[in-house]
Design a protein around this motif. Sequence first.
Motif, PDB file in Angstrom:
ATOM      1  N   CYS A 266     -11.940  -2.790   8.630  1.00  0.00           N
ATOM      2  CA  CYS A 266     -11.732  -2.697   7.383  1.00  0.00           C
ATOM      3  C   CYS A 266     -12.014  -1.106   6.758  1.00  0.00           C
ATOM      4  O   CYS A 266     -12.968  -0.477   7.283  1.00  0.00           O
ATOM      5  CB  CYS A 266     -12.960  -3.634   6.667  1.00  0.00           C
ATOM      6  SG  CYS A 266     -12.505  -5.407   6.638  1.00  0.00           S
TER       7      CYS A 266
ATOM      8  N   THR B 133      -6.424  -7.687   1.577  1.00  0.00           N
ATOM      9  CA  THR B 133      -5.079  -7.382   2.214  1.00  0.00           C
ATOM     10  C   THR B 133      -5.373  -7.142   3.920  1.00  0.00           C
ATOM     11  O   THR B 133      -6.293  -6.393   4.304  1.00  0.00           O
ATOM     12  CB  THR B 133      -4.473  -6.225   1.809  1.00  0.00           C
ATOM     13  OG1 THR B 133      -4.145  -6.406   0.421  1.00  0.00           O
ATOM     14  CG2 THR B 133      -2.927  -6.180   2.396  1.00  0.00           C
TER      15      THR B 133
ATOM     16  N   PRO C 201       0.865  -1.219  -0.074  1.00  0.00           N
ATOM     17  CA  PRO C 201       0.104  -0.111   0.080  1.00  0.00           C
ATOM     18  C   PRO C 201       0.865   1.348  -0.106  1.00  0.00           C
ATOM     19  O   PRO C 201       1.899   1.128   0.598  1.00  0.00           O
ATOM     20  CB  PRO C 201      -0.648   0.101   1.459  1.00  0.00           C
ATOM     21  CG  PRO C 201      -0.689  -1.503   1.620  1.00  0.00           C
ATOM     22  CD  PRO C 201       0.635  -2.024   1.259  1.00  0.00           C
TER      23      PRO C 201
ATOM     24  N   SER D 271      -3.279  -5.843   7.135  1.00  0.00           N
ATOM     25  CA  SER D 271      -2.252  -4.874   7.658  1.00  0.00           C
ATOM     26  C   SER D 271      -2.326  -4.492   9.098  1.00  0.00           C
ATOM     27  O   SER D 271      -3.368  -4.813   9.642  1.00  0.00           O
ATOM     28  CB  SER D 271      -2.156  -3.807   6.762  1.00  0.00           C
ATOM     29  OG  SER D 271      -0.855  -2.943   7.012  1.00  0.00           O
TER      30      SER D 271
ATOM     31  N   LEU E 155      -8.956  -3.260   2.411  1.00  0.00           N
ATOM     32  CA  LEU E 155      -7.513  -3.253   3.195  1.00  0.00           C
ATOM     33  C   LEU E 155      -8.404  -3.192   4.698  1.00  0.00           C
ATOM     34  O   LEU E 155      -9.092  -2.414   5.132  1.00  0.00           O
ATOM     35  CB  LEU E 155      -6.892  -1.833   3.122  1.00  0.00           C
ATOM     36  CG  LEU E 155      -5.776  -1.889   4.023  1.00  0.00           C
ATOM     37  CD1 LEU E 155      -4.527  -3.213   3.785  1.00  0.00           C
ATOM     38  CD2 LEU E 155      -4.840  -0.737   3.740  1.00  0.00           C
TER      39      LEU E 155
ATOM     40  N   ALA F 204       2.035  -6.374   6.042  1.00  0.00           N
ATOM     41  CA  ALA F 204       0.856  -6.641   5.353  1.00  0.00           C
ATOM     42  C   ALA F 204       1.062  -8.041   4.598  1.00  0.00           C
ATOM     43  O   ALA F 204       2.250  -8.308   4.482  1.00  0.00           O
ATOM     44  CB  ALA F 204       0.507  -5.758   4.389  1.00  0.00           C
TER      45      ALA F 204
END
Length: 238
Positions: free
Chosen positions: A166, A206, A7, A208, A170, A97
């Motif tokens: 969220c 993803t 990212p 992270s 992401l 991530a």
Amino acid sequence: MTKAPSPTPDRLFAAMEATWPPARRWPLGPFALRDGAGGGKRVSAASATGPWLSADLDAAEAAMDAPLFLIGPQDQALDMELAAREYTVIDPVLAYAAPVADLVQMLPKRMTTFPHWPPMQIARDLWAEGGIGPARVAVMHRAKGAKTAILGRAQDRAAGVAFVACDGDLAMLHALEVSPAFRRQGSAHNILRAAALWAQDQGATTLSLVVTTANAPARALYTSVGMQVVGHYHYRQK
């Protein structure tokens, strides 16, 4: 394994703010100021939002009772200027991530994790044991999107907890705490896997998180499950 995503700093910081939001944010020239309502540095630090002049920085300093700035990789000039003004670096942080699809290839063991919202009292107790009190739990409640607390269990007892939220595709994990008596027994691994599984159900691709560079055990854990460093930042404080 899928190649770990990277990212951009802007995307990462936007997700951090969406999933761990301050009580109030307002602009002051080319700086964003924040009121964390006691929720910690991340929700209380000012940050640059565009090109600034010395007078702009003076104004931002004057507007804060305890001046604190978040410095990302794009803020080299600000970092140098704050150093010249005798601000000290505190809490260097790394962002990790991994693709959700990779993390869910190994599921948490059955009956070891329980996503739920709002957090049960036992989850709050585990957070409090790790120094995450009501002001930080209030930060979790302020997050607007999909969110959950994940309670981890080991030896038939509550062993750990984390918060996951969220921002679009992401998902970010925050406030992972495992009780000292249950560390090195797989609870954190199970919570991470459960976080990824929950994130996948929300449509995230993803997962992270951020961790201080000084937290070597946590960094080893994240590396062991295939997460990679994708960013960094630190704070400057008077």
